[in-house]
Design an enzyme around this catalytic site. Structure first.
Site, PDB file in Angstrom:
ATOM      1  N   LYS A  91     -80.570  -1.767 -13.478  1.00 26.24           N
ATOM      2  CA  LYS A  91     -80.396  -0.314 -13.576  1.00 26.24           C
ATOM      3  C   LYS A  91     -81.264   0.199 -14.725  1.00 26.24           C
ATOM      4  O   LYS A  91     -81.003  -0.117 -15.887  1.00 26.24           O
ATOM      5  CB  LYS A  91     -78.909   0.008 -13.843  1.00 26.24           C
ATOM      6  CG  LYS A  91     -78.649   1.478 -14.103  1.00 26.24           C
ATOM      7  CD  LYS A  91     -77.190   1.773 -14.371  1.00 26.24           C
ATOM      8  CE  LYS A  91     -76.983   3.211 -14.786  1.00 26.24           C
ATOM      9  NZ  LYS A  91     -75.609   3.501 -15.185  1.00 26.24           N
ATOM     10  N   THR A 358     -69.747   4.823 -18.628  1.00 20.29           N
ATOM     11  CA  THR A 358     -69.479   4.483 -20.024  1.00 20.29           C
ATOM     12  C   THR A 358     -68.224   3.638 -20.257  1.00 20.29           C
ATOM     13  O   THR A 358     -68.019   3.149 -21.367  1.00 20.29           O
ATOM     14  CB  THR A 358     -69.351   5.782 -20.852  1.00 20.29           C
ATOM     15  OG1 THR A 358     -68.647   6.750 -20.075  1.00 20.29           O
ATOM     16  CG2 THR A 358     -70.710   6.311 -21.217  1.00 20.29           C
TER      17      THR A 358
HETATM   18  P1  FAD Z   1     -57.536  -2.470 -14.194  1.00 25.63           P
HETATM   19  O1  FAD Z   1     -58.724  -2.938 -13.455  1.00 25.63           O
HETATM   20  O2  FAD Z   1     -56.669  -1.459 -13.530  1.00 25.63           O
HETATM   21  O3  FAD Z   1     -56.690  -3.753 -14.564  1.00 25.63           O
HETATM   22  C1  FAD Z   1     -55.348  -3.647 -14.967  1.00 25.63           C
HETATM   23  C2  FAD Z   1     -54.729  -5.021 -15.008  1.00 25.63           C
HETATM   24  O4  FAD Z   1     -53.419  -4.907 -15.514  1.00 25.63           O
HETATM   25  C3  FAD Z   1     -54.650  -5.730 -13.675  1.00 25.63           C
HETATM   26  O5  FAD Z   1     -54.991  -7.074 -13.812  1.00 25.63           O
HETATM   27  C4  FAD Z   1     -53.172  -5.609 -13.319  1.00 25.63           C
HETATM   28  O6  FAD Z   1     -52.744  -6.669 -12.514  1.00 25.63           O
HETATM   29  C5  FAD Z   1     -52.565  -5.665 -14.697  1.00 25.63           C
HETATM   30  N1  FAD Z   1     -51.221  -5.102 -14.735  1.00 25.63           N
HETATM   31  C6  FAD Z   1     -50.842  -3.822 -14.585  1.00 25.63           C
HETATM   32  N2  FAD Z   1     -49.509  -3.717 -14.644  1.00 25.63           N
HETATM   33  C7  FAD Z   1     -49.044  -4.967 -14.854  1.00 25.63           C
HETATM   34  C8  FAD Z   1     -47.736  -5.535 -14.989  1.00 25.63           C
HETATM   35  N3  FAD Z   1     -46.627  -4.782 -14.924  1.00 25.63           N
HETATM   36  N4  FAD Z   1     -47.631  -6.856 -15.170  1.00 25.63           N
HETATM   37  C9  FAD Z   1     -48.739  -7.645 -15.227  1.00 25.63           C
HETATM   38  N5  FAD Z   1     -49.976  -7.179 -15.102  1.00 25.63           N
HETATM   39  C10 FAD Z   1     -50.118  -5.852 -14.905  1.00 25.63           C
HETATM   40  N6  FAD Z   1     -66.683   1.940 -15.501  1.00 25.63           N
HETATM   41  C11 FAD Z   1     -67.972   1.674 -15.718  1.00 25.63           C
HETATM   42  O7  FAD Z   1     -68.313   1.165 -16.789  1.00 25.63           O
HETATM   43  N7  FAD Z   1     -68.912   1.964 -14.780  1.00 25.63           N
HETATM   44  C12 FAD Z   1     -68.606   2.597 -13.625  1.00 25.63           C
HETATM   45  O8  FAD Z   1     -69.475   2.813 -12.794  1.00 25.63           O
HETATM   46  C13 FAD Z   1     -67.259   2.962 -13.408  1.00 25.63           C
HETATM   47  N8  FAD Z   1     -66.880   3.615 -12.294  1.00 25.63           N
HETATM   48  C14 FAD Z   1     -65.574   4.009 -12.167  1.00 25.63           C
HETATM   49  C15 FAD Z   1     -65.203   4.842 -11.099  1.00 25.63           C
HETATM   50  C16 FAD Z   1     -63.899   5.307 -11.014  1.00 25.63           C
HETATM   51  C17 FAD Z   1     -63.519   6.222  -9.897  1.00 25.63           C
HETATM   52  C18 FAD Z   1     -62.930   4.900 -11.956  1.00 25.63           C
HETATM   53  C19 FAD Z   1     -61.511   5.367 -11.867  1.00 25.63           C
HETATM   54  C20 FAD Z   1     -63.294   4.068 -12.986  1.00 25.63           C
HETATM   55  C21 FAD Z   1     -64.610   3.648 -13.126  1.00 25.63           C
HETATM   56  N9  FAD Z   1     -64.995   2.866 -14.186  1.00 25.63           N
HETATM   57  C22 FAD Z   1     -66.308   2.577 -14.388  1.00 25.63           C
HETATM   58  C23 FAD Z   1     -64.025   2.357 -15.118  1.00 25.63           C
HETATM   59  C24 FAD Z   1     -63.761   0.902 -14.805  1.00 25.63           C
HETATM   60  O9  FAD Z   1     -63.313   0.750 -13.474  1.00 25.63           O
HETATM   61  C25 FAD Z   1     -62.712   0.350 -15.747  1.00 25.63           C
HETATM   62  O10 FAD Z   1     -63.024   0.709 -17.048  1.00 25.63           O
HETATM   63  C26 FAD Z   1     -62.662  -1.135 -15.677  1.00 25.63           C
HETATM   64  O11 FAD Z   1     -62.509  -1.552 -14.365  1.00 25.63           O
HETATM   65  C27 FAD Z   1     -61.548  -1.671 -16.526  1.00 25.63           C
HETATM   66  O12 FAD Z   1     -60.328  -1.462 -15.932  1.00 25.63           O
HETATM   67  P2  FAD Z   1     -59.071  -2.115 -16.651  1.00 25.63           P
HETATM   68  O13 FAD Z   1     -59.324  -3.572 -16.769  1.00 25.63           O
HETATM   69  O14 FAD Z   1     -58.794  -1.332 -17.878  1.00 25.63           O
HETATM   70  O15 FAD Z   1     -57.895  -1.818 -15.630  1.00 25.63           O
END
Ligand code: FAD
Length: 514
Positions: A91, A358
């Site tokens: 990219k 971001t």
């Molecule tokens: P999640 O992927 O939601 O993981 C949460 C974890 O917590 C999972 O493993 C789940 O099992 C666990 N969990 C939840 N509750 C419990 C429970 N009660 N007990 C045990 N485990 C639990 N970021 C970028 O940098 N570039 C992009 O292009 C981009 N595009 C995006 C587009 C959209 C529409 C959205 C909404 C987000 C985007 N993001 C992007 C952001 C990116 O998806 C997230 O920052 C990244 O995936 C990190 O997610 P996370 O690990 O914080 O949460």
């Protein structure tokens, strides 16, 4: 006069953290686990990651910023190996279609424009020529942009002259990336527990989290808890009740529909993300090796979910490869990112829509900051205060950069976009715009993830240009400047001609096994 108390624990080093519990196994959780396991290796700190496979991850997040490659380095990952494993592509930046009016396009490259001269920024000379009638776009003076438009790639020479200097990020399959990190982290000794957290036990005296209680694995105790539980924000938001600062009034989009699709036959493998403005938001297009990621980020006040999904399906270039993934979100962040013995990283800490990709960058800087301010079991409140101060500034700067895209739009006759143009701006952003649109001066604020060339790409792309320039640019005549500009364009054209196509470069360096 500020009083500094000696009761904070600073100076006492006999109580090191012995156990870190990470809740969540999405991108945030595994990035935290892999980097922490490397940096804390040999220090006797047990790292446990708890996630629930029955809940799953958000399943989006495919575009990054160049900081991702710093993460690869810091986490001891082999760049080509990660890219192969996650079906990644290169990219060079983001093409913004339709933001400056229907049919318009501008590019935000991860690279520099032209070459400064006599201590004066390149764009000042560009503004001067422009006022004299030379309307060539600033894109003509950036190698990264020209490579992107030509669908080519070659790593820049090091050292590179300014006009040839650029960096690059990657697009990847977020699920495959997280799986790769999980293998790395577990090989480094991280304990993985697949269990659903159902309760949180707090220490009655300190209020700190003492343990999480899980359905399948019972209680899991820890010294430091990292909340990577996604939008649920199980620990920081739910258990500790940390309030959420809501920025919906500034960033209007609150939903997204995502659908991956197949490449069109013979279709694009371009080394850039595409962001196309639509009536109620914008569409992303992220080309990976094996498929294309697509999403419509929209404001639910201006379009229904059904209409948004239908619009996206109608715009897919190939066969849909999954059912639509509908996601609701609120722009903003937890007031404190670190409270007591709990630090939130990833979506549990906050979310700014994916317009500039971001989130993963903010995950990385969050982990880095936590490691830089790593506490002992006394949890000196000054550490959390500094973490929270910097994180807030960082989020605000990203917010302002995103806001400029919306506020500066030139789209006609659409309520969402008209409303964006009328949004009252935060003071720092308003000042920055005022300084640029008067004489092209850049104002820099601390903890801004985006440097001057990024802001310049937006100011120029959205037509927010001053009529005047830095008087120091008058040191050279228009003819002298034109001559130098001609040479820069020639050099850039030579650079593009010597590069491989993106597809050929990927095949030679990081093609995924099919
Ligand atoms: P999640 O992927 O939601 O993981 C949460 C974890 O917590 C999972 O493993 C789940 O099992 C666990 N969990 C939840 N509750 C419990 C429970 N009660 N007990 C045990 N485990 C639990 N970021 C970028 O940098 N570039 C992009 O292009 C981009 N595009 C995006 C587009 C959209 C529409 C959205 C909404 C987000 C985007 N993001 C992007 C952001 C990116 O998806 C997230 O920052 C990244 O995936 C990190 O997610 P996370 O690990 O914080 O949460």
């Amino acid at each position: 006069m500020v009083q500094v108390s000696a009761e904070t624990g600073a100076g006492r080093s006999g109580d090191p953290i012995r156990s870190v519990v990470i809740v969540g196994g999405g991108t945030a959780g595994w990035m935290t686990a892999a980097l922490m396991a490397k940096r804390l290796e040999g220090l006797g700190v047990a790292i446990t990651l708890v996630e629930s496979s029955s809940i799953g991850t958000i399943g989006v997040g495919e575009a990054t910023t160049p900081a991702i490659r710093d993460y690869f380095r810091e986490a001891g990952l082999d760049e080509a190996a990660v890219m192969r494993a996650s079906h990644a592509t290169i990219k060079l930046g983001i093409a913004f279609d339709g933001w400056a009016g229907e049919g318009s396009r501008f590019f935000h490259p991860f690279g520099l424009y032209g070459t400064p001269s006599n201590g004066v920024a390149f764009h000042q000379y560009w503004l001067k020529l422009r006022a004299g009638g030379d309307l060539r776009p600033i894109d003509d003076y950036c190698l990264a942009t020209q490579l992107a438009y030509a669908d080519r790639f070659l790593p820049p020479p090091r050292p590179a002259p300014d006009y040839a200097f650029f960096d690059w990020a990657v697009h990847f399959d977020a699920g495959l990336y997280a799986r790769y990190l999980a293998e790395v982290a577990m090989a480094r000794g991280v304990r993985h527990v697949d269990a659903r957290v159902r309760a949180v036990t707090r220490d009655p005296q300190s209020g700190h989290i003492a343990a999480i209680d899980t359905e399948e694995a019972g209680a899991i105790r820890g010294d430091l808890f990292v909340d990577c539980s996604g939008f649920r924000s199980l620990l920081l938001g739910q258990a500790l009740g940390e309030p959420f600062i809501d920025w919906t009034d500034l960033l209007p989009c609150d939903r997204a529909a995502a659908i991956p699709c197949a490449h069109a036959p013979g279709g694009g493998f371009e080394p850039y993300t595409r962001s196309t403005a639509l009536a109620a938001g914008w569409q992303w297009r992220i080309p990976l090796q094996h498929r294309v990621g697509n999403g419509y980020v929209y404001a639910s006040r201006h379009i229904s979910d059904d209409e948004a999904v239908a619009t996206l399906i109608g715009r897919l270039e190939g066969e849909a490869l999954a059912e639509p993934n509908l996601i609701r979100f609120t722009a903003g962040h937890r007031r404190q990112f670190w409270s007591g013995n709990c630090v939130a990283i990833g979506l549990s800490a906050g979310f700014l829509e994916p317009l500039e990709s971001t989130s993963i960058t903010l995950i990385h800087s969050g982990i880095e900051r936590l490691l830089q301010l790593f506490p002992d079991r006394h949890f000196d409140p000054a550490l959390a205060a500094d973490y929270n101060r910097i994180s807030t500034l960082e989020y605000e700067r990203v917010r302002d950069f995103l806001l400029l895209h919306y506020w500066g739009n030139k789209r006609a006759n659409e309520p969402l976009w008209q409303g964006c143009r009328d949004t009252p701006l935060p003071d720092k952003l308003a000042h920055k715009i005022r300084m640029f649109t008067s004489r092209g001066r850049m104002v820099r604020y601390e903890w801004d993830s985006f440097q001057d060339p990024s802001w310049l790409s937006l100011f120029a792309g959205l037509g927010l240009l001053p009529e005047r320039w830095d008087p120091l640019a008058d040191f050279f005549t228009p003819d002298q400047i034109s001559g130098a500009f001609d040479r820069i364009r020639e050099k850039i054209a030579e650079g593009v001609a010597s590069a491989s196509t993106h597809r050929d470069y990927a095949a030679a360096h990081f093609a995924a096994a099919s």
